[in-house]
Every structure is written in C-alpha cells, then in structure tokens.
Scaffold this motif. Structure first.
Motif, PDB file in Angstrom:
ATOM      1  N   ARG A  67       0.891  -1.384  -0.131  1.00 61.30           N
ATOM      2  CA  ARG A  67      -0.031   0.117  -0.070  1.00 61.30           C
ATOM      3  C   ARG A  67       0.630   1.336  -0.189  1.00 61.30           C
ATOM      4  NH1 ARG A  67      -5.233  -0.577   3.873  1.00 61.30           N
ATOM      5  NH2 ARG A  67      -3.923  -0.824   5.424  1.00 61.30           N
ATOM      6  N   THR A  68       1.900   1.167   0.419  1.00 60.13           N
ATOM      7  CA  THR A  68       2.883   2.171   0.651  1.00 60.13           C
ATOM      8  C   THR A  68       3.331   2.787  -0.937  1.00 60.13           C
ATOM      9  OG1 THR A  68       3.834   1.879   2.706  1.00 60.13           O
ATOM     10  CG2 THR A  68       5.079   3.375   1.372  1.00 60.13           C
ATOM     11  N   VAL A  69       3.594   1.679  -1.647  1.00 63.99           N
ATOM     12  CA  VAL A  69       4.018   1.652  -3.170  1.00 63.99           C
ATOM     13  C   VAL A  69       2.629   2.599  -3.872  1.00 63.99           C
ATOM     14  CG1 VAL A  69       4.504   0.752  -5.323  1.00 63.99           C
ATOM     15  CG2 VAL A  69       5.879   0.138  -3.055  1.00 63.99           C
ATOM     16  N   ALA A  70       1.556   2.012  -3.551  1.00 62.25           N
ATOM     17  CA  ALA A  70       0.308   2.229  -4.313  1.00 62.25           C
ATOM     18  C   ALA A  70       0.178   3.762  -3.715  1.00 62.25           C
ATOM     19  CB  ALA A  70      -0.814   1.380  -3.585  1.00 62.25           C
ATOM     20  N   ARG A  71       0.539   4.252  -2.678  1.00 66.62           N
ATOM     21  CA  ARG A  71       0.363   5.587  -2.449  1.00 66.62           C
ATOM     22  C   ARG A  71       1.245   6.415  -3.204  1.00 66.62           C
ATOM     23  NH1 ARG A  71      -1.127   3.799   2.967  1.00 66.62           N
ATOM     24  NH2 ARG A  71       0.927   3.801   3.562  1.00 66.62           N
ATOM     25  N   THR A  72       2.431   6.059  -3.339  1.00 65.81           N
ATOM     26  CA  THR A  72       3.314   6.822  -4.284  1.00 65.81           C
ATOM     27  C   THR A  72       3.027   7.162  -5.571  1.00 65.81           C
ATOM     28  OG1 THR A  72       4.681   5.062  -4.847  1.00 65.81           O
ATOM     29  CG2 THR A  72       5.390   6.004  -2.625  1.00 65.81           C
ATOM     30  N   LEU A  73       1.965   6.005  -6.106  1.00 65.38           N
ATOM     31  CA  LEU A  73       1.501   6.223  -7.386  1.00 65.38           C
ATOM     32  C   LEU A  73       0.182   6.636  -7.411  1.00 65.38           C
ATOM     33  CD1 LEU A  73       2.508   2.419  -8.233  1.00 65.38           C
ATOM     34  CD2 LEU A  73       3.722   4.578  -9.150  1.00 65.38           C
ATOM     35  N   ASP A  74      -0.273   7.243  -6.505  1.00 71.08           N
ATOM     36  CA  ASP A  74      -1.694   7.809  -6.212  1.00 71.08           C
ATOM     37  C   ASP A  74      -2.792   7.052  -6.623  1.00 71.08           C
ATOM     38  OD1 ASP A  74      -0.631  10.270  -5.499  1.00 71.08           O
ATOM     39  OD2 ASP A  74      -0.188  10.871  -7.901  1.00 71.08           O
ATOM     40  N   LEU A  75      -2.430   5.641  -6.190  1.00 73.49           N
ATOM     41  CA  LEU A  75      -3.600   4.664  -6.504  1.00 73.49           C
ATOM     42  C   LEU A  75      -4.181   4.474  -5.102  1.00 73.49           C
ATOM     43  CD1 LEU A  75      -1.768   2.000  -8.641  1.00 73.49           C
ATOM     44  CD2 LEU A  75      -3.485   3.473  -9.230  1.00 73.49           C
ATOM     45  N   THR A  76      -5.577   4.238  -4.933  1.00 71.97           N
ATOM     46  CA  THR A  76      -6.479   3.644  -3.908  1.00 71.97           C
ATOM     47  C   THR A  76      -6.642   2.321  -4.250  1.00 71.97           C
ATOM     48  OG1 THR A  76      -7.161   5.982  -3.469  1.00 71.97           O
ATOM     49  CG2 THR A  76      -8.292   4.214  -2.720  1.00 71.97           C
ATOM     50  N   PRO A 112      -8.680  -0.716  -4.022  1.00 69.41           N
ATOM     51  CA  PRO A 112     -10.013  -0.946  -3.576  1.00 69.41           C
ATOM     52  C   PRO A 112      -9.995  -2.199  -2.271  1.00 69.41           C
ATOM     53  CG  PRO A 112      -9.976  -1.282  -5.944  1.00 69.41           C
ATOM     54  CD  PRO A 112      -8.630  -1.192  -5.419  1.00 69.41           C
ATOM     55  N   PHE A 113     -11.044  -1.674  -1.494  1.00 67.27           N
ATOM     56  CA  PHE A 113     -11.103  -2.893  -0.227  1.00 67.27           C
ATOM     57  C   PHE A 113     -11.347  -4.306  -0.772  1.00 67.27           C
ATOM     58  CE2 PHE A 113     -13.763  -5.025   2.735  1.00 67.27           C
ATOM     59  CZ  PHE A 113     -12.931  -5.153   3.705  1.00 67.27           C
ATOM     60  N   THR A 114     -12.224  -4.300  -1.978  1.00 65.46           N
ATOM     61  CA  THR A 114     -12.576  -5.590  -2.410  1.00 65.46           C
ATOM     62  C   THR A 114     -11.136  -6.453  -2.903  1.00 65.46           C
ATOM     63  OG1 THR A 114     -12.734  -4.814  -4.568  1.00 65.46           O
ATOM     64  CG2 THR A 114     -14.762  -5.351  -3.079  1.00 65.46           C
ATOM     65  N   LEU A 115     -10.256  -5.800  -3.258  1.00 67.55           N
ATOM     66  CA  LEU A 115      -8.980  -6.336  -3.639  1.00 67.55           C
ATOM     67  C   LEU A 115      -8.098  -6.680  -2.332  1.00 67.55           C
ATOM     68  CD1 LEU A 115      -7.177  -7.285  -5.948  1.00 67.55           C
ATOM     69  CD2 LEU A 115      -6.418  -4.943  -6.252  1.00 67.55           C
ATOM     70  N   LEU A 116      -8.071  -5.517  -1.232  1.00 69.06           N
ATOM     71  CA  LEU A 116      -7.065  -5.748  -0.296  1.00 69.06           C
ATOM     72  C   LEU A 116      -7.571  -7.055   0.447  1.00 69.06           C
ATOM     73  CD1 LEU A 116      -6.924  -2.003   0.726  1.00 69.06           C
ATOM     74  CD2 LEU A 116      -5.175  -3.474  -0.175  1.00 69.06           C
ATOM     75  N   ALA A 117      -9.010  -7.157   0.477  1.00 67.30           N
ATOM     76  CA  ALA A 117      -9.537  -8.268   1.359  1.00 67.30           C
ATOM     77  C   ALA A 117      -9.071  -9.510   0.869  1.00 67.30           C
ATOM     78  CB  ALA A 117     -10.853  -8.149   1.420  1.00 67.30           C
ATOM     79  N   ARG A 118      -8.775  -9.780  -0.378  1.00 66.63           N
ATOM     80  CA  ARG A 118      -8.333 -11.009  -0.958  1.00 66.63           C
ATOM     81  C   ARG A 118      -6.798 -11.260  -0.872  1.00 66.63           C
ATOM     82  NH1 ARG A 118     -11.275  -9.204  -5.522  1.00 66.63           N
ATOM     83  NH2 ARG A 118      -9.461  -9.732  -6.883  1.00 66.63           N
ATOM     84  N   ALA A 119      -6.016 -10.298  -0.452  1.00 62.40           N
ATOM     85  CA  ALA A 119      -4.635 -10.266  -0.343  1.00 62.40           C
ATOM     86  C   ALA A 119      -4.076 -11.139   0.862  1.00 62.40           C
ATOM     87  CB  ALA A 119      -3.888  -8.931  -0.165  1.00 62.40           C
ATOM     88  N   ASP A 120      -3.079 -11.827   0.541  1.00 65.30           N
ATOM     89  CA  ASP A 120      -2.654 -12.983   1.491  1.00 65.30           C
ATOM     90  C   ASP A 120      -1.765 -12.104   2.489  1.00 65.30           C
ATOM     91  OD1 ASP A 120      -3.166 -15.701   0.633  1.00 65.30           O
ATOM     92  OD2 ASP A 120      -2.860 -14.746  -1.277  1.00 65.30           O
ATOM     93  N   GLU A 121      -1.019 -11.080   1.897  1.00 60.87           N
ATOM     94  CA  GLU A 121      -0.225 -10.198   2.656  1.00 60.87           C
ATOM     95  C   GLU A 121      -0.329  -8.675   2.178  1.00 60.87           C
ATOM     96  OE1 GLU A 121       4.665  -9.866   3.209  1.00 60.87           O
ATOM     97  OE2 GLU A 121       3.787 -11.688   3.068  1.00 60.87           O
ATOM     98  N   ILE A 122      -0.499  -7.788   3.120  1.00 61.65           N
ATOM     99  CA  ILE A 122      -0.497  -6.276   2.771  1.00 61.65           C
ATOM    100  C   ILE A 122       0.808  -5.716   3.587  1.00 61.65           C
ATOM    101  CG2 ILE A 122      -1.834  -4.283   2.955  1.00 61.65           C
ATOM    102  CD1 ILE A 122      -4.508  -5.689   3.169  1.00 61.65           C
ATOM    103  N   ARG A 123       1.598  -5.054   2.589  1.00 60.38           N
ATOM    104  CA  ARG A 123       2.742  -4.329   2.960  1.00 60.38           C
ATOM    105  C   ARG A 123       2.449  -2.885   3.415  1.00 60.38           C
ATOM    106  NH1 ARG A 123       7.939  -7.764   0.436  1.00 60.38           N
ATOM    107  NH2 ARG A 123       6.964 -10.049   0.952  1.00 60.38           N
ATOM    108  N   GLU A 124       3.084  -2.334   4.255  1.00 62.43           N
ATOM    109  CA  GLU A 124       2.971  -0.825   4.374  1.00 62.43           C
ATOM    110  C   GLU A 124       4.310  -0.180   4.308  1.00 62.43           C
ATOM    111  OE1 GLU A 124       0.248   0.737   4.586  1.00 62.43           O
ATOM    112  OE2 GLU A 124      -1.245  -0.857   5.154  1.00 62.43           O
TER     113      GLU A 124
END
Length: 343
Positions: free
Chosen positions: A320-329, A331-343
C-alpha cells in the motif's frame, strides 16, 4: 492478511541445531555414511543473491538455504554425507554451456536446476544424471517430460505457473488501476516460456474482453529495461505485467526501479519482486520442496518415476505504501483478498 510462515518451526530448528553438534547426531537422524554424494545446482542468479545464499538462518528466502535445511531434516548433512556444488551462469547465456560442463565433470548424483533455461541446457548434455527442476513452466511442452504424472527419462521437478496466469495478472492489475487503457508486457523472449506466448495468449484474451490494449515490451539486456518501461508513463493510462522469466528474476531490482521511476503500476509473478519494492505480486508460494525429490533420488528412486508437482497455493501480495506513491487507492475488495499487505 497472513504472514509468510518461517521455513522451520522454532522447536524443530532447535532440535536441528542440537543434532548438528556432531556427525553422530546426524547419523542418528538417519543420515547414510557409505559415501559422500554430490548434489549439483545450476542457477542464473549471482552467488550473493539473497535467493542463492546458503544460510537459511541468515536468509529465510534462500533457495539453497532451504534445500540444505530440507536435506538435513532427511538425514543428509553437508560435509558429512553429501556436498553441494553450485555453479552460476550469472545471467550470461555464453556462460551456460561452461557451467553445465563444470557440473558434469564432478559426476554429480543429482542436479538441481533453477529455471527452464538451465533445465534445457542440462538435459541436452546428459540423459543419465537425474535432474530436478526447482521451477519450470510447461515441462511437457518444452519436451522435458512425457507427462506430469509419468515424466519418464531422467528429469522431474516442480512447475510454478500455468498459461492462464496471464489473464489473472491482467484482472488483478485492472482492479488496482480501474481506468487502465494499456498494459505493457515486460519479458525477455530468450528466457520466458515459448518466447512469451505461453502467457501472452491468455493476457490477450482477457484484454479483448476488457477493452485494454496489450503492448509487448521485450528486452534482451538489463540496460534495456528502463527504456522499455518509460513509454508507459505517458497517457493513456497504462500498467505493466512482468512475466515469469529467469532474466527478470536476476534483474528484478532494475525492473522494479524502472516502474517506480516512471510511476507505472506493475504486477509481478513472485513475492521476491515485492521484496525489491514492487506494487503487487501474484504467484505460487514456491515452497522449498526440492529436498523431497533430491532425497528420494539419492536413496535410489528414479527421477522419471517421480511425478511433476504443481504449486499447492497461490498468493496475492500488495504494497500500500507503493500504491500511495503512485496515487492509487487499492479497492477494499482487492485488499480483502490479499494474502499479505505491506505498508
């Protein structure tokens, strides 16, 4: 979300350390002492790459570290009843034949190969020495085995992706980038399965349904990666898919750095692209299972009698940190399916 499990449970690691104090301790675990077996390993990765470091304790993601620990659990102890001989091509095609010949000259009992390219080179050089490929795509199509269930010959091992993965990567990156109009496909035709077509067919099929343009971005040298990624920074909105490719694994830092430099969202096939700072990855967990087959072969089982195994699990990782640098949000539906979320 789940954390990546450690390769060894703590109690098991403690027992292994205790047993390692003497050769007698290892023999008590079932090690054979009739002669020292030779396990050869061929890779394109530099020897100081974190994936090829020998110490599992220092580098939990190390392929060779995992092999050594796995063999140790089965009674094979480096320096006691087997020795590991590692050779690398360092990603240079002109080094491949030399590295193979160096290994064959050692008369190994089994050779572990790191990718499809190395497997093809070793199989061309020997039809008698057992070969275990740690990762490969389309082993039947490449002529390595007669079938997955009954390989025949002197080779077996583990696949890492199916052709349909291409479409899945596009689906996932489209969820992260809803206004996606173009997708670039990063790969080296010389080192990715079927020159890229193994995955491109399913990517193009999915893209046709989604109204997304597919633009191949082939590279043949690390210096070409930056220039291949740069065009996708301009409108209309683009993202990239990095194919399963031993060349890109070796040069994963350059691929991830180029995507970050030009602010191009990208999805990668293995988690170690995430360790280099990637946005997303979706692929097999790549458990270190090679020790199972190396052990069986050292004890007399024929490689051709061992079925080729497919991945047991696929995992989705998102940073998600990389996503923020790319100005990407994301979606919760995608985050919910992630096996690992990195900050």
């Amino acid at each position: 979300m789940t954390e990546r499990p450690s390769a060894l449970a703590v109690d098991r690691r403690g027992f292994i350390r205790l047993a390692s104090t003497t050769a007698a301790g290892w023999l008590a675990l079932g090690a054979t002492s009739d002669r020292v077996r030779v396990v050869g390993s061929l890779t394109a990765l530099p020897l100081d790459d974190e994936l090829t470091r020998r110490s599992m304790i220092d580098s939990p993601t190390s392929r060779l570290g995992g092999l050594i620990v796995g063999l140790r659990q089965r009674g094979w102890v480096e320096g006691v009843n087997f020795r590991l001989e590692l050779r690398s091509t360092f990603g240079a095609p002109d080094r491949l034949k030399t590295a193979v010949q160096e290994l064959l000259a050692l008369k190994p009992d089994v050779i572990l190969t790191g990718s499809t390219v190395e497997t093809a080179a070793v199989l061309e050089a020997t039809k008698t020495i057992p070969i275990v490929f740690a990762t490969a795509n389309d082993p039947v199509g490449n002529g390595f085995v007669e079938s997955l269930a009954h390989p025949g010959g002197n080779v077996t091992g583990f696949t890492n992706s199916t052709a349909e993965m291409g479409g899945k990567w596009l689906q996932l990156i489209r969820e992260a980038v809803p206004d996606l109009a173009r997708v670039g496909i990063l790969y080296n035709p010389a080192t990715t399965p079927r020159g890229g077509r193994f995955f491109l067919d399913s990517i193009e099929q999915e893209a046709a349904l989604a109204g997304v343009s597919v633009i191949p971005a082939p590279v043949s040298a690390p210096t070409e990666i930056d220039e291949a990624v740069r065009p996708f920074s301009a409108p209309p909105k683009a993202a990239m898919i990095a194919l399963v490719d031993s060349f890109l694994v070796v040069h994963r830092q350059a691929a991830v750095a180029a995507a970050a430099k030009y602010r191009v969202p990208a999805i990668y096939p293995f988690y170690y692209f995430m360790d280099a700072g990637g946005l997303m990855s979706y692929g097999p967990t790549l458990e270190v299972r090679s020790a199972d087959y190396v052990d069986l072969i050292l004890r007399g089982t024929k490689a051709g009698d061992l079925p080729v195994q497919s991945p047991r699990k696929y995992e989705l990782l998102i940073n998600r940190t990389v996503a923020r640098t790319l100005d990407l949000t994301i979606p919760f539906t995608l985050l919910a399916r992630a096996d690992e979320i990195r900050e």
